[in-house]
Design a protein around this motif. Sequence first.
Motif, mmCIF file in Angstrom:
data_model
loop_
_atom_site.group_PDB
_atom_site.id
_atom_site.type_symbol
_atom_site.label_atom_id
_atom_site.label_comp_id
_atom_site.label_asym_id
_atom_site.label_seq_id
_atom_site.Cartn_x
_atom_site.Cartn_y
_atom_site.Cartn_z
ATOM 1 N N SER A 1 -15.574 48.361 31.167
ATOM 2 C CA SER A 1 -15.937 47.230 30.067
ATOM 3 C C SER A 1 -16.581 46.124 30.458
ATOM 4 O O SER A 1 -17.526 45.788 29.913
ATOM 5 N N GLN A 2 -16.413 45.561 31.814
ATOM 6 C CA GLN A 2 -16.746 44.391 32.309
ATOM 7 C C GLN A 2 -18.276 44.757 32.544
ATOM 8 O O GLN A 2 -19.204 44.091 32.398
ATOM 9 N N PHE B 1 -20.267 46.928 31.454
ATOM 10 C CA PHE B 1 -21.084 47.214 30.254
ATOM 11 C C PHE B 1 -21.404 45.750 29.915
ATOM 12 O O PHE B 1 -22.611 45.639 29.457
ATOM 13 N N GLN B 2 -20.526 45.081 30.001
ATOM 14 C CA GLN B 2 -20.844 43.442 29.080
ATOM 15 C C GLN B 2 -21.628 42.787 29.987
ATOM 16 O O GLN B 2 -22.713 42.196 29.615
ATOM 17 N N ILE C 1 -24.963 44.344 29.483
ATOM 18 C CA ILE C 1 -25.597 43.697 28.235
ATOM 19 C C ILE C 1 -25.952 42.294 28.268
ATOM 20 O O ILE C 1 -27.057 41.872 27.893
ATOM 21 N N LYS C 2 -25.275 41.460 29.197
ATOM 22 C CA LYS C 2 -25.522 40.029 29.112
ATOM 23 C C LYS C 2 -26.912 39.763 29.973
ATOM 24 O O LYS C 2 -27.629 39.002 29.790
ATOM 25 N N VAL D 1 -18.836 44.124 40.487
ATOM 26 C CA VAL D 1 -18.166 44.969 39.405
ATOM 27 C C VAL D 1 -18.810 46.703 39.470
ATOM 28 O O VAL D 1 -17.686 47.476 39.563
ATOM 29 N N ILE E 1 -11.154 48.564 32.723
ATOM 30 C CA ILE E 1 -11.349 47.232 32.463
ATOM 31 C C ILE E 1 -12.899 46.825 33.150
ATOM 32 O O ILE E 1 -13.683 46.087 32.628
ATOM 33 N N LEU E 2 -12.944 47.584 34.293
ATOM 34 C CA LEU E 2 -14.321 47.385 35.144
ATOM 35 C C LEU E 2 -15.411 47.926 34.443
ATOM 36 O O LEU E 2 -16.432 47.204 34.456
#
Lengths: 615, 335
Positions: A132-133, A135-136, A139-140, A110, A129-130
Amino acid sequence: MKIKTGFRRILIVWATGTVAAVLTFAQSQSALFENQRQNEHVERVFVEGTQLVQLTYEVLFYGEARAIEQWRQQFSEVDAAVHDFEDGVDPTLRGTLDALFRRFEQLRPVQERLTEIRALEPASPTLPILRSQLFQDAIKLQASLRELDAWSEATLRAADASSKRRQYLIFGLFAGFIAVYGAFVSGVFRTVILKPLTSLGQTIQDLRDGRRGRAMVRADDEIGTVCSVFNALLDEQEDARAELQAMAERFRNVFQQAAVGMSIMAPNGTWLEANQCLCDTLVVKRDEILMADWRAFTPTANHAEDAARIQAILAGKKNSDSWETRHTLRDGRILDVRVTMALARDGAGRPLYFVTVTEDVTERKRAADMLEEANRRLHEQAKALKRSNADLESYAWLASHDLREPLRMVTNYVAMIERRLGPDISDDMRDYIGFAIDGAKRMNALIQSLLEYARVGQAETDVEQVALASAIAECVHFLTPAITESHATVTVADDLPTVAGVRGDLVRLFQNLIGNALKYRAAGRDPLVAISARRTSPEFWTVSVADNGIGIDPQYRDRVFGIFQRLHARSEYEGTGIGLAVCKKIVERAGGDIWLDSIPGEGTTFHFTLPAPRN
Amino acid sequence: MAALGRMALIGALVAVALAIGGFFALRFSQDGGDVATVEALRLGAYEGDVGALEWIAKDKGFFQKVGLDVTLVGFPSGNAAVNAMRAGQVEVATAADLVVAKRSFDEPDLRVIADICRYWNKGLIGRRDRGVVTPADLEGKRIGVPATSSAEHNLVVFLALQGLSTDQVTTVDLPPAKLVEAMATATIDAALVWEPHVLAIRRKLGDNAVTLMDGGTEAHLLLVSTEGWLATQGRVARKLLRAMVMAEDWVAQNPDEAKAYLTRRFALDPDHVEVLWPRMQLAVGLPQEILAAMDSEARWLAKSGNQTAMPDFSETVHSAALRAVKPSAVHVFTK
């Protein structure tokens, strides 16, 4: 079981328990350290991952080249750290790690795609989208790192708590073991050592208090051995005490019932004890003796000598002394006594008491005096007898010698008368003259025999060692003509001994016996004489001279040894009858004895004893 | 004296017995004082591997243990389950985070009670005979995907990673079972769906299947209810969570049995379960990342749907119930 062995086992069990506790503790700590190592690794992943998340945010928001480069380097660091987890990781961590791996792996494509599109198509609709991904994903990843950290802290706390629990458990178990084992050892100590020792102490105390007692042997161990030995010593002591008591009783009996007076006297001369015999001797009661000292019963004249002897013993010049003194009785009588006195001393040599034996020798002394007088008289009688014997022998010698002279005169004058009368005398006269001469000759022979008998023992020759074989050889030499004439055979045993005697007498002894054998030989057979000897006692040899002559009727076996005793008419056998008397006298003067065995018609054996020479 | 001692001993024993009894009575009231009261619950469960905790709790009797009489209703997708909840068929449903994010636009009363599984169980299969061999081949192709599901969002992300957008493909909304048929009948060229449907497609296509993505993006299966229900049924929610935690503990302690259960319960191939197992984590929790995920998904949904209003997830996560049952599992920052 021996106490030493028992306590060695106790120590082994205790040491084993301690070692087990220490090993268990070490193992417990080892698990904690292993857990800590794993948590250190988790900590590393957490730190590196957190830095990666921070760089992800920098890349996400600004996209600086520096941040991207750092991100890539950090990604490699995290990649290495994450993949360092071993397969054998804690199962409770497995889920967290799986999530971490997936989240971490999804991060890179990503980010790389985002960086690429940013550079190439900043207005691309996929960019948000990327972003956001990413970032997710960041965070994960951070959430996974937090999980990891939380797990680390939780496991660390759990491990620490578990370790503490194990330690408490180990220490608790060990303390319990020590307590229980201590109680057990204490019980064993009490049962095996304290109780027996207390019992032994009580037994000793009982013995001290005069009560009888024995140590109780509870087990076959060292204390049991000590108790057994103690009991054995008690038995020995009891035996010794009984023996001592018996001995004391025996001594008391000996002391009291002794046939002599016995007393115990203090060094200062006072009597401490006296037996009944002493009381009887001194004719006083025991108490009276014990209240006095020795001087009270001793004449003043004897005080000085007695005191000197006592002082000599006290001074150590003598251990004991024995002397004769006198005692005075109440009635004035004086007793002769022999006092034997010995001094008992203690270990340091200090005088304790005298043991005194007092023997009344009054009667014995009187008897000794009488005996001495009797001996003196006997001696005088013996001297007188000796003189008398000598005179008698001298008289016999002189008589026999002097008698022969007139006898020769009678013979000579009768012979002269016969010659004067010449051949014309009547036959009766001739017979009378012949009878006179013959009687004179027989009388001469008798006197000669008497003289011979008297000569036995007259010679001043000392007793010597005489080889019988030699004496017999000499005798046979003298008798050779008669032996030859009579065709006699004389056999002598090879083992004839050496005896003590006078050689001349012994030669004469054998000469008479062999001569008799030749003279009284049986008709029709040549004489045989056999001489032998055997040891019949330590002091004597018995010699036998056997012949095959006419023998002697048993009823005359004693008579034949008398002087001038004849069993046959002179016409049958010549002789005076002095030969065997001489033999008897020779043997008896040598200290022996003579006798005979005979079977008339077959022969006679003369036996006589001669003393063996002394060393 | 001896009688006095005996009395004292009896008294001490009675005191100890009372203390022990009181202790256990207190424990009983604290742990499950409401166990005696059996309460009914209808749970719309996802009928598949990642929803295993619900089925385990039911089959292992954990619901009974906590005093719940649960009626499990199986659904092929979270969206279907939430629909049933809205229809009043169930009180609680299970659905992926994207479902909650998407429905929250119109259903702000949706509440997430707990996350019961995070998983990477999706796959993108292309038909080789339709020219789909690489991800780039997807451009212009018909791609089947269940709408309003984690798969839908996964497709968007996957395409973005390939430099494509949803405008460059044709998405076909089909439920999972239909997708398998559509792939088999070549109605669509590719499909992005979750297990066990991915395996079903592979089996149907055989060598004709091309795996373009294996695992996919992370998703969370959430226990979902409504604000209204939670306001009145908090105790039931706690019981539900307590039973789910029991199921989680059972899985953790018996992983082999758990895998065997999955194989048996959902008619899976054992080897396939071994592949799936590390990609699904059956654990009850409330992680912070589900909020971020839902926010992210909501932003994409808003943009793709030309909506201006974004749902506010600040109240969506209902952490009180889980905090009461297993505080250590609550990781959302909201207190």
